[in-house]
Design a protein around this motif. Structure first.
Motif, PDB file in Angstrom:
ATOM      1  N   UNK A  66       0.796  -1.233   0.000  1.00  0.00           N
ATOM      2  CA  UNK A  66       0.000   0.000   0.000  1.00  0.00           C
ATOM      3  C   UNK A  66       0.826   1.280   0.000  1.00  0.00           C
ATOM      4  N   UNK A  67       2.127   1.158   0.280  1.00  0.00           N
ATOM      5  CA  UNK A  67       2.995   2.342   0.183  1.00  0.00           C
ATOM      6  C   UNK A  67       2.909   3.282   1.383  1.00  0.00           C
ATOM      7  N   UNK A  68       2.185   2.916   2.428  1.00  0.00           N
ATOM      8  CA  UNK A  68       2.164   3.721   3.641  1.00  0.00           C
ATOM      9  C   UNK A  68       1.919   2.792   4.831  1.00  0.00           C
ATOM     10  N   UNK A  69       2.003   3.341   6.055  1.00  0.00           N
ATOM     11  CA  UNK A  69       1.837   2.489   7.239  1.00  0.00           C
ATOM     12  C   UNK A  69       0.366   2.234   7.554  1.00  0.00           C
ATOM     13  N   UNK A 105       4.403 -22.216  -6.608  1.00  0.00           N
ATOM     14  CA  UNK A 105       4.326 -23.673  -6.459  1.00  0.00           C
ATOM     15  C   UNK A 105       4.918 -24.042  -5.103  1.00  0.00           C
ATOM     16  N   UNK A 106       4.220 -24.914  -4.379  1.00  0.00           N
ATOM     17  CA  UNK A 106       4.768 -25.411  -3.112  1.00  0.00           C
ATOM     18  C   UNK A 106       4.525 -26.906  -3.041  1.00  0.00           C
ATOM     19  N   UNK A 107       5.609 -27.668  -2.815  1.00  0.00           N
ATOM     20  CA  UNK A 107       5.465 -29.114  -2.646  1.00  0.00           C
ATOM     21  C   UNK A 107       4.881 -29.369  -1.255  1.00  0.00           C
ATOM     22  N   UNK A 108       3.953 -30.327  -1.156  1.00  0.00           N
ATOM     23  CA  UNK A 108       3.359 -30.581   0.164  1.00  0.00           C
ATOM     24  C   UNK A 108       4.405 -31.114   1.148  1.00  0.00           C
ATOM     25  N   UNK A 109       4.158 -30.849   2.433  1.00  0.00           N
ATOM     26  CA  UNK A 109       5.047 -31.314   3.505  1.00  0.00           C
ATOM     27  C   UNK A 109       4.189 -32.004   4.553  1.00  0.00           C
ATOM     28  N   UNK A 110       4.838 -32.577   5.573  1.00  0.00           N
ATOM     29  CA  UNK A 110       4.081 -33.242   6.637  1.00  0.00           C
ATOM     30  C   UNK A 110       3.170 -32.230   7.324  1.00  0.00           C
ATOM     31  N   UNK A 111       3.764 -31.074   7.654  1.00  0.00           N
ATOM     32  CA  UNK A 111       2.957 -30.040   8.304  1.00  0.00           C
ATOM     33  C   UNK A 111       3.502 -28.691   7.860  1.00  0.00           C
ATOM     34  N   UNK A 112       2.629 -27.769   7.576  1.00  0.00           N
ATOM     35  CA  UNK A 112       3.068 -26.404   7.271  1.00  0.00           C
ATOM     36  C   UNK A 112       2.090 -25.422   7.878  1.00  0.00           C
ATOM     37  N   UNK A 113       2.575 -24.216   8.079  1.00  0.00           N
ATOM     38  CA  UNK A 113       1.786 -23.130   8.641  1.00  0.00           C
ATOM     39  C   UNK A 113       2.190 -21.889   7.885  1.00  0.00           C
ATOM     40  N   UNK A 114       1.235 -21.047   7.509  1.00  0.00           N
ATOM     41  CA  UNK A 114       1.631 -19.820   6.818  1.00  0.00           C
ATOM     42  C   UNK A 114       0.574 -18.737   6.943  1.00  0.00           C
ATOM     43  N   UNK A 115       0.867 -17.581   6.331  1.00  0.00           N
ATOM     44  CA  UNK A 115      -0.074 -16.457   6.325  1.00  0.00           C
ATOM     45  C   UNK A 115      -0.652 -16.277   4.920  1.00  0.00           C
ATOM     46  N   UNK A 116      -1.881 -15.741   4.875  1.00  0.00           N
ATOM     47  CA  UNK A 116      -2.456 -15.218   3.637  1.00  0.00           C
ATOM     48  C   UNK A 116      -2.809 -13.759   3.890  1.00  0.00           C
ATOM     49  N   UNK A 117      -2.862 -12.985   2.800  1.00  0.00           N
ATOM     50  CA  UNK A 117      -3.365 -11.601   2.910  1.00  0.00           C
ATOM     51  C   UNK A 117      -4.335 -11.372   1.761  1.00  0.00           C
ATOM     52  N   UNK A 118      -5.468 -10.735   2.057  1.00  0.00           N
ATOM     53  CA  UNK A 118      -6.457 -10.450   1.020  1.00  0.00           C
ATOM     54  C   UNK A 118      -6.635  -8.938   0.936  1.00  0.00           C
ATOM     55  N   UNK A 119      -6.622  -8.427  -0.305  1.00  0.00           N
ATOM     56  CA  UNK A 119      -6.764  -6.984  -0.528  1.00  0.00           C
ATOM     57  C   UNK A 119      -8.235  -6.616  -0.650  1.00  0.00           C
TER      58      UNK A 119
END
Ligand SMILES: C[S@@+](CC[C@H](N)C(=O)[O-])C[C@H]1O[C@@H](n2cnc3c(N)ncnc32)[C@H](O)[C@@H]1O
Length: 261
Positions: A33-36, A246-260
């Motif tokens: 977004x170019x600002x805080x 592309x992401x190869x599956x793993x035993x366990x993963x955790x991550x973030x998503x962001x929606x505009x």
């Protein structure tokens, strides 16, 4: 030790890292977004640890926490927000409500962490929630969620992490392949052999990245980002995230998503 333990304090130590969340959200918001971002809405806030870290991070920042459980929010207010002093506490509001009821004030950044939105088990319920979040975002608003997956996320089993004065145990007690119903418990074990069993219980649906992307778009979000953490030579997380295609599956993963918005 179990009888004297404080389950909220143990939970925060075992599963939360609000300083990391604030750093990550601030960086991504500024990049996109170019600002805080100044105003935060923390859905399913629990003890509102993130609201507190957000308000501490900049004097212009405000935070709104929403949760159904007054007792949990009161714990956070007494233990952390009030002791931070009026200058910080005065910029934080905690509201007891269903997250689907609150659309104002509009904020720069909304988030739902530790998979809390998994409590919405149907597409209709989850889209309704996403629509409410979007309606509560300003023009440049971003919505952050975290998610987990991997082959082991769809199996029953227990993982443990030793924190020295207690062991955190995450139990996936039941996973239904047919509808992704997902029953999980948090237990805490202590060195004296005592145990805080089922300190927290979650009856969730395990949503997948592709479903979440589709439902966020259906709710009106214009763009959805997936982030992945870079790992070092030993496979340990580095705290640096990138956007893979592309992401190869793993035993366990955790991550973030962001929606505009
Ligand atoms: C997994 S905890 C999340 C706590 C904290 N946000 C975190 O990141 O660890 C889930 C919280 O969601 C709250 N909750 C569940 N359903 C809710 C709803 N529909 N609206 C608001 N809060 C809800 C519960 O009271 C609980 O405090």
């Amino acid at each position: 030790m179990a009888s004297q333990a404080d389950r909220h304090a143990l939970y925060e130590r075992a599963v939360q890292d609000p300083a990391r969340d604030v750093r990550f959200f601030s960086r991504i918001y500024r990049k996109l977004r170019g600002h805080d971002a100044l105003s935060l809405r923390e859905d399913f806030c629990g003890t509102a640890a993130l609201c507190h870290a957000w308000a501490e991070s900049m004097p212009e920042r405000t935070a709104l926490g929403i949760d159904l459980c007054q007792e949990t929010m009161d714990w956070g207010w007494r233990r952390r927000i009030e002791p931070a002093g009026q200058e910080v506490a005065g910029r934080i509001s905690l509201v007891r409500a269903d997250v689907r009821e609150i659309k104002r004030p509009k904020v720069d950044l909304a988030c739902a962490l530790n998979f809390s939105y998994f409590c919405f088990k149907t597409r209709a319920e989850l889209v309704e929630y996403f629509r409410v979040v979007r309606a509560g975002l300003g023009r440049d608003g971003l919505f952050f969620l975290d998610l987990l997956g991997g082959t082991e996320s769809m199996c029953e089993g227990v993982t443990e992490h030793d924190h020295g004065d207690f062991v955190y145990r995450w139990e996936q007690a039941r996973f239904n392949v047919i509808n992704h119903d997902f029953l999980c418990y948090i237990h805490f074990d202590f060195p004296d052999g005592s145990r805080l069993s089922k300190a927290f219980t979650y009856e969730w649906r395990l949503w997948t990245p592709v479903e979440l992307r589709e439902l966020l778009v259906e709710a009106g979000f214009s763009k959805v980002h997936f982030f992945w953490e870079k790992t070092d030579a030993d496979g340990e997380g580095t705290g640096v995230f990138y956007e893979p295609s592309y992401v190869e599956n793993q035993e366990i993963w955790w991550t973030y998503m962001a929606a505009e918005a």
